[in-house]
Enzyme design. Structure first.
Site, PDB file in Angstrom:
ATOM      1  N   GLU A 150     -34.690   5.502  47.583  1.00 24.57           N
ATOM      2  CA  GLU A 150     -34.300   4.818  46.340  1.00 24.57           C
ATOM      3  C   GLU A 150     -33.985   5.753  45.167  1.00 24.57           C
ATOM      4  OE1 GLU A 150     -37.355   1.893  45.565  1.00 24.57           O
ATOM      5  OE2 GLU A 150     -36.904   0.788  47.393  1.00 24.57           O
ATOM      6  N   GLU A 255     -35.577  -2.207  56.580  1.00 26.50           N
ATOM      7  CA  GLU A 255     -36.640  -3.033  55.979  1.00 26.50           C
ATOM      8  C   GLU A 255     -36.192  -4.492  55.987  1.00 26.50           C
ATOM      9  OE1 GLU A 255     -38.106  -1.480  52.245  1.00 26.50           O
ATOM     10  OE2 GLU A 255     -37.912   0.593  52.922  1.00 26.50           O
TER      11      GLU A 255
END
Ligand code: XIL
Length: 365
Positions: A150, A255
């Site tokens: 991220e 995910e």
């Protein structure tokens, strides 16, 4: 009549889940890609025999949901806590499951002392020690690392994290360089959410090209895949598989979960730091998932898996973010205490309609 239809459903479910009739996820997709799940502490410690059995039967890969994040594995400047990560490695070896370690560098779930380091040289020392110590310990024991998680904003620019502020934009190249040195036998990935979206995707491509141009190894990209069942961005996902794999790297969905609850915002994010208060209408299905919603979700999962199969060889792993609906982080994020249903197994570990639809993509491609 009601009694009879319950009986028929039960028999049907028993027949479908019998070993001869329905292959497990890991069997069904064994020639296509790894099938993973995010594993939590109780599951690593095999506290619940039913969960242990289900993971062993269904999955060929695991990602630790929390225990390899900095706040747990590196809680003090000179303090490392390898206990649970060592257990995870032993558990995975015993069950012939690959470990994707998650993660080395991330702005979230950092221990407090890292935020208090205000001198750039000290942060650089922390960064070097952190990556080198952890990545070298698990080299050859884990299959892969999410080296950086991220690092991007929605517009594709670099997130203003403590790492960017103190180390400058090349911290990303440096993270992969250090990981490559410490873990020569481990695959190295960049992982993020919303990088299927055009602007953020362009930022991720530029970032990966920059790492490659520096002569540093990056083996793949993980698209997190925290989407909503009624709004999966299929065209962007397909474009992303093509564009990322054109860089010569693996593409993974790392995910995956398809939530069914209302979104408190108009935007889609998976930023763990953004939360919202509960309010009326935000938890519509506390007593069970309505069939109409289960159908939408099952179709969305099937559409996704048909796309993944179209690109098998380029897509190398699909990881669900959790084992069952009861354990999903989406029950508490972005709003605490809701009842969400984002995964393939229900709260009693029973396969949902989405599960059978996913398996069926192999039977009728
Ligand atoms: C989540 C975990 O599932 C939660 O248990 C924890 O409280 C917060 O983090 N993106 C990621 C994951 O990369 O590490 C996050 O996991 C979910 C979003």
């Amino acid at each position: 009549m009601i009694q009879r239809s319950i009986l028929v459903t039960t028999l049907l479910t028993a027949a479908l889940t019998g070993p001869a009739q329905t292959p497990t996820l890991r069997e069904a997709f064994k020639d296509d890609f790894l099938i993973g799940m995010a594993i939590n502490t109780r599951q690593i410690e095999e506290k619940d025999p039913a969960a242990a059995r289900l993971i062993q039967q269904q999955f060929s890969a695991v990602t630790p949901e929390n225990i390899m994040k900095a706040e747990i594995i590196h809680p003090g400047w000179d303090v490392y806590n390898f206990d649970l990560a060592d257990k995870l490695v032993a558990y995975a070896q015993k069950n012939n499951i690959k470990v994707n370690a998650h993660n080395l560098i991330w702005h979230s779930q950092l221990p407090g002392y890292v935020h208090r380091i205000n001198n750039a040289d000290s942060l650089r020392t922390w960064f070097t020690n952190h990556i080198t110590t952890i990545a070298s310990r698990y080299d050859g024991k884990v299959y892969s690392w999410d080296v950086v998680n991220e690092a991007l904003n929605e517009d594709g620019t670099l997130r203003n994290s403590v790492f960017l502020q103190k180390l400058g934009p090349d911290y990303l190249i440096e993270a992969f360089r250090l990981a490559q040195k410490a873990a020569p036998h481990t695959k190295l990935y960049y992982n993020d959410y919303n990088i299927e979206q055009p602007k953020k995707r362009a930022g991720a491509i530029a970032l990966i090209k920059k790492i490659q141009a520096a002569g540093v190894r990056v083996d793949g990209v993980g698209i997190q895949g925290h989407w909503r069942a009624n709004n999966v961005p299929m065209a962007d996902i397909e474009a992303s598989i093509r564009e990322f794999s054109a860089l010569g790297i693996e593409v993974m969905f790392t995910e995956l979960d398809l939530g069914v609850l209302p979104n408190p915002w108009d935007n889609t994010t998976a930023d763990v730091g953004q939360t919202a208060a509960n309010r009326a209408g935000m938890n519509p299905y506390p007593g069970g998932l309505p069939d109409s919603v289960a159908d939408i979700q099952a179709k969305a999962y099937a559409d996704l898996f048909r796309l993944f199969l179209k690109y098998k060889g380029k897509v190398t792993r699909i990881t669900f973010w959790g084992l069952d609906d009861g354990m999903s982080w989406l029950n508490d994020w972005p709003i605490r205490g809701r009842t969400n249903y984002p995964l393939l197994f229900d709260r009693n570990y029973q396969p949902k309609k989405a599960y059978f639809n996913v398996i069926a993509t192999k039977q009728q491609p």
